[in-house]
Every structure is written in structure tokens, then in C-alpha cells.
Design a protein around this motif. Structure first.
Motif, short mmCIF file in Angstrom:
data_model
loop_
_atom_site.label_atom_id
_atom_site.label_comp_id
_atom_site.label_asym_id
_atom_site.label_seq_id
_atom_site.Cartn_x
_atom_site.Cartn_y
_atom_site.Cartn_z
N CYS A 11 0.86 -1.19 0.00
CA CYS A 11 0.00 0.00 0.00
C CYS A 11 0.89 1.24 0.00
O CYS A 11 1.48 1.58 1.02
CB CYS A 11 -0.91 0.00 1.23
SG CYS A 11 -1.92 1.49 1.39
N THR A 32 -9.52 -7.38 4.79
CA THR A 32 -8.85 -6.12 4.51
C THR A 32 -9.34 -5.02 5.44
O THR A 32 -8.53 -4.20 5.89
CB THR A 32 -9.05 -5.69 3.05
OG1 THR A 32 -10.44 -5.66 2.75
CG2 THR A 32 -8.36 -6.65 2.10
N THR A 43 -8.17 3.04 3.89
CA THR A 43 -7.82 2.95 2.48
C THR A 43 -7.88 4.35 1.88
O THR A 43 -8.72 5.16 2.26
CB THR A 43 -8.77 2.03 1.70
OG1 THR A 43 -10.09 2.49 1.85
CG2 THR A 43 -8.66 0.59 2.17
N ALA A 46 -7.42 2.58 -2.72
CA ALA A 46 -7.96 1.21 -2.74
C ALA A 46 -7.35 0.31 -3.82
O ALA A 46 -7.83 -0.79 -4.05
CB ALA A 46 -9.47 1.21 -2.87
N VAL A 49 -6.16 -3.16 -2.20
CA VAL A 49 -7.10 -4.02 -1.48
C VAL A 49 -7.06 -5.46 -1.99
O VAL A 49 -7.02 -6.40 -1.20
CB VAL A 49 -8.53 -3.44 -1.53
CG1 VAL A 49 -9.55 -4.42 -1.00
CG2 VAL A 49 -8.58 -2.13 -0.75
N ARG A 53 -5.89 -8.64 0.30
CA ARG A 53 -6.82 -9.75 0.49
C ARG A 53 -6.17 -11.07 0.08
O ARG A 53 -6.25 -12.08 0.78
CB ARG A 53 -8.10 -9.53 -0.32
CG ARG A 53 -9.14 -10.61 -0.13
CD ARG A 53 -10.40 -10.36 -0.93
NE ARG A 53 -10.98 -9.05 -0.64
CZ ARG A 53 -11.22 -8.12 -1.57
NH1 ARG A 53 -10.92 -8.34 -2.84
NH2 ARG A 53 -11.75 -6.97 -1.24
#
Length: 72
Positions: A11, A32, A43, A46, A49, A53
Motif C-alpha cells: 500500500c 482487509t 484505504t 484502494a 485491497v 486480500r
């Protein structure tokens, strides 16, 4: 001579990487949403994500000792 510790950033918005995902998974995080709560952030774009996950699903919680224990 120094050593480089390789780390994969997952991220970019929150600067979270694979190391945090492993720690969260070991702490029992399975989604998540709970990962971001665990990390103390939200987030942003995003884009991460799906990968978070996937990594949460792929990495079983560590329940074994990382070293061998000799039998008595």
C-alpha cells in the motif's frame, strides 16, 4: 559492509508492506477492513485491497515455532 533488508510495499498511500501483513495475519486479522483497522489507517485509493486480500488468504497464521525443538 551493510545488508539490505528487502521489503515489498503493498500500500503506497499508507506505506504498508508484506511485513505488516504477516504480522497482522499472525495476530488473527482475516479481512482487509480489519487489516486497515489493525494498522490504524484507512484505504486511500484502494488499489492495494485485492493484493492485501490475496496475501491475507495465502499466508496461514504462524502457529509453529521458527526453530526445531529437540526431543527429550
Amino acid at each position: 559492509m551493510g545488508y539490505w533488508i528487502l521489503r515489498m510495499i503493498i500500500c503506497n498511500c499508507n506505506c504498508l508492506g508484506d511485513r505488516q501483513i504477516k504480522e497482522a495475519r499472525a495476530a488473527g486479522v482475516t479481512s482487509t477492513a480489519s487489516f486497515f483497522r489493525w494498522a490504524g489507517c484507512k484505504t486511500q485509493c484502494a488499489k492495494c485491497v485485492a493484493m492485501i486480500r490475496e496475501r491475507l488468504d495465502d499466508q496461514p497464521a504462524q502457529t509453529e515455532l521458527p526453530y526445531a525443538v529437540a526431543a527429550e
